[in-house]
Design a protein around this motif. Sequence first.
Motif, mmCIF file in Angstrom:
data_model
loop_
_atom_site.group_PDB
_atom_site.id
_atom_site.type_symbol
_atom_site.label_atom_id
_atom_site.label_comp_id
_atom_site.label_asym_id
_atom_site.label_seq_id
_atom_site.Cartn_x
_atom_site.Cartn_y
_atom_site.Cartn_z
ATOM 1 N N ARG A 234 60.194 57.081 43.366
ATOM 2 C CA ARG A 234 61.041 55.906 43.205
ATOM 3 C C ARG A 234 60.261 54.905 42.375
ATOM 4 O O ARG A 234 59.143 54.528 42.738
ATOM 5 C CB ARG A 234 61.412 55.280 44.545
ATOM 6 N N CYS A 235 60.824 54.497 41.248
ATOM 7 C CA CYS A 235 60.123 53.513 40.428
ATOM 8 C C CYS A 235 60.617 52.108 40.773
ATOM 9 O O CYS A 235 61.702 51.922 41.330
ATOM 10 C CB CYS A 235 60.279 53.814 38.942
ATOM 11 N N TYR A 236 59.800 51.108 40.442
ATOM 12 C CA TYR A 236 60.017 49.745 40.900
ATOM 13 C C TYR A 236 59.937 48.732 39.765
ATOM 14 O O TYR A 236 59.141 48.881 38.840
ATOM 15 C CB TYR A 236 58.941 49.363 41.933
ATOM 16 N N THR A 237 60.742 47.699 39.892
ATOM 17 C CA THR A 237 60.529 46.493 39.098
ATOM 18 C C THR A 237 59.610 45.573 39.913
ATOM 19 O O THR A 237 59.392 45.795 41.122
ATOM 20 C CB THR A 237 61.840 45.751 38.824
ATOM 21 N N LYS A 238 59.130 44.539 39.282
ATOM 22 C CA LYS A 238 58.275 43.566 39.968
ATOM 23 C C LYS A 238 59.015 42.958 41.157
ATOM 24 O O LYS A 238 58.456 42.833 42.257
ATOM 25 C CB LYS A 238 57.855 42.470 38.987
ATOM 26 N N GLU A 239 60.263 42.609 40.953
ATOM 27 C CA GLU A 239 61.046 41.955 42.009
ATOM 28 C C GLU A 239 61.264 42.898 43.200
ATOM 29 O O GLU A 239 61.209 42.470 44.365
ATOM 30 C CB GLU A 239 62.394 41.495 41.455
ATOM 31 N N MET A 240 61.500 44.173 42.901
ATOM 32 C CA MET A 240 61.757 45.144 43.973
ATOM 33 C C MET A 240 60.545 45.322 44.884
ATOM 34 O O MET A 240 60.664 45.313 46.112
ATOM 35 C CB MET A 240 62.154 46.492 43.370
ATOM 36 N N ILE A 241 59.360 45.477 44.281
ATOM 37 C CA ILE A 241 58.181 45.742 45.109
ATOM 38 C C ILE A 241 57.760 44.497 45.874
ATOM 39 O O ILE A 241 57.337 44.573 47.037
ATOM 40 C CB ILE A 241 57.021 46.312 44.258
ATOM 41 N N ILE A 242 57.921 43.327 45.278
ATOM 42 C CA ILE A 242 57.600 42.081 45.990
ATOM 43 C C ILE A 242 58.521 41.915 47.196
ATOM 44 O O ILE A 242 58.077 41.561 48.296
ATOM 45 C CB ILE A 242 57.710 40.870 45.045
ATOM 46 N N ASN A 252 51.269 36.137 49.548
ATOM 47 C CA ASN A 252 50.349 35.925 48.424
ATOM 48 C C ASN A 252 50.269 37.167 47.534
ATOM 49 O O ASN A 252 49.174 37.643 47.187
ATOM 50 C CB ASN A 252 48.949 35.546 48.929
ATOM 51 N N ILE A 253 51.428 37.694 47.189
ATOM 52 C CA ILE A 253 51.507 38.947 46.432
ATOM 53 C C ILE A 253 51.235 38.683 44.953
ATOM 54 O O ILE A 253 51.917 37.872 44.320
ATOM 55 C CB ILE A 253 52.887 39.611 46.624
ATOM 56 N N LYS A 254 50.229 39.368 44.434
ATOM 57 C CA LYS A 254 49.863 39.246 43.026
ATOM 58 C C LYS A 254 50.171 40.549 42.299
ATOM 59 O O LYS A 254 49.994 41.633 42.859
ATOM 60 C CB LYS A 254 48.386 38.892 42.894
ATOM 61 N N ILE A 255 50.625 40.414 41.057
ATOM 62 C CA ILE A 255 51.101 41.556 40.281
ATOM 63 C C ILE A 255 50.240 41.747 39.028
ATOM 64 O O ILE A 255 49.953 40.787 38.305
ATOM 65 C CB ILE A 255 52.572 41.353 39.858
ATOM 66 N N TYR A 256 49.873 42.999 38.780
ATOM 67 C CA TYR A 256 49.118 43.371 37.587
ATOM 68 C C TYR A 256 49.801 44.597 36.955
ATOM 69 O O TYR A 256 50.685 45.212 37.563
ATOM 70 C CB TYR A 256 47.677 43.716 37.939
ATOM 71 N N SER A 257 49.354 44.956 35.768
ATOM 72 C CA SER A 257 49.926 46.132 35.110
ATOM 73 C C SER A 257 49.327 47.441 35.622
ATOM 74 O O SER A 257 49.987 48.478 35.576
ATOM 75 C CB SER A 257 49.749 46.056 33.588
ATOM 76 N N ASP A 258 48.081 47.389 36.077
ATOM 77 C CA ASP A 258 47.469 48.614 36.597
ATOM 78 C C ASP A 258 46.325 48.253 37.541
ATOM 79 O O ASP A 258 46.032 47.077 37.774
ATOM 80 C CB ASP A 258 46.998 49.544 35.468
ATOM 81 N N VAL A 259 45.690 49.278 38.071
ATOM 82 C CA VAL A 259 44.663 49.073 39.086
ATOM 83 C C VAL A 259 43.292 48.817 38.457
ATOM 84 O O VAL A 259 42.266 49.056 39.081
ATOM 85 C CB VAL A 259 44.621 50.260 40.072
ATOM 86 N N SER A 260 43.275 48.333 37.233
ATOM 87 C CA SER A 260 42.043 47.806 36.662
ATOM 88 C C SER A 260 42.168 46.300 36.454
ATOM 89 O O SER A 260 41.295 45.662 35.882
ATOM 90 C CB SER A 260 41.722 48.487 35.325
#
Length: 277
Positions: A234-242, A252-260
């Motif tokens: 299941r893929c997610y948009t930023k809004e969906m996962i938040i 305090n959810i922070k969003i990045y493009s990847d795990v680096s």
Amino acid sequence: MINKLFEYTKKPEVYAPSSGKFWDDKHISKEMLKAHLHPTMEAASRSHDFIHKSVEWIQTVAPSETKGRVLDLGCGPGIYAEKLCYKGYSVTGIDFSKRSIEYAKEQANKQGYNIEYIYKNYLDIDYDSIYDLVLLIYCDYGVLSHNDRAILLQKTYSAMKVGGQFILDVFTPKNYERKQESSNWYLHHGSGFWKPETHLCLQAHYIYEDNIRLDQYVIIDQESKVDVIRVWDRCYTKEMIIDELGRVGFKNIKIYSDVSGKKYDEESKTICVVAEK
């Protein structure tokens, strides 16, 4: 046999399971371990260079001095766990591939790393406010059904100390932007990823509502044994996962493009989330 194959070529119900625990299959688990350990292959694990960058970034957002006790869900053969242990973290790794866990334990013993490895389905964890940091990396979250994701989030939340952090990543719709429903087949002569001997593979990609995708592999060996392997996502948009994390209580959810720690970009094929209890 023909009727059986026709049945398998039908689009399955959403989250229909595989025919068996392929991750513990004697041959497939060996091939998966090889993929994990390949330094440049983006398959079972990300490239080892990326993992190195990832661990360096994790240390900046959750320093070992203050977030020292780590639970690594889906730890595989311990690539992240070893690097984190070297950085000073106390690590527990859980995975339901027996071969990967046995390899991880063997390597930890050889190198003198005090890492706890557990052969277990991480949906069955039962910890209470123990961990400072929980990791679920390489988009494992999206393979779970709606019910299993809810179970995992609640168990993860319970396992964390107040102020603890949860780092996970998911694929975005951009990852599948050009991928349509399709089906094809191939005959593999000799040993391959799925079988140690010549076999036929019917593979298909299916699209479902709610951003759900399926890669299905129907494997037929020379004795006409059929295995069905289904890899859901299941893929997610930023809004969906938040929203999904927020409903459990994460803040305090922070969003990045990847795990680096790459800055979030709407064109990114992945999203990394750092959420706090």
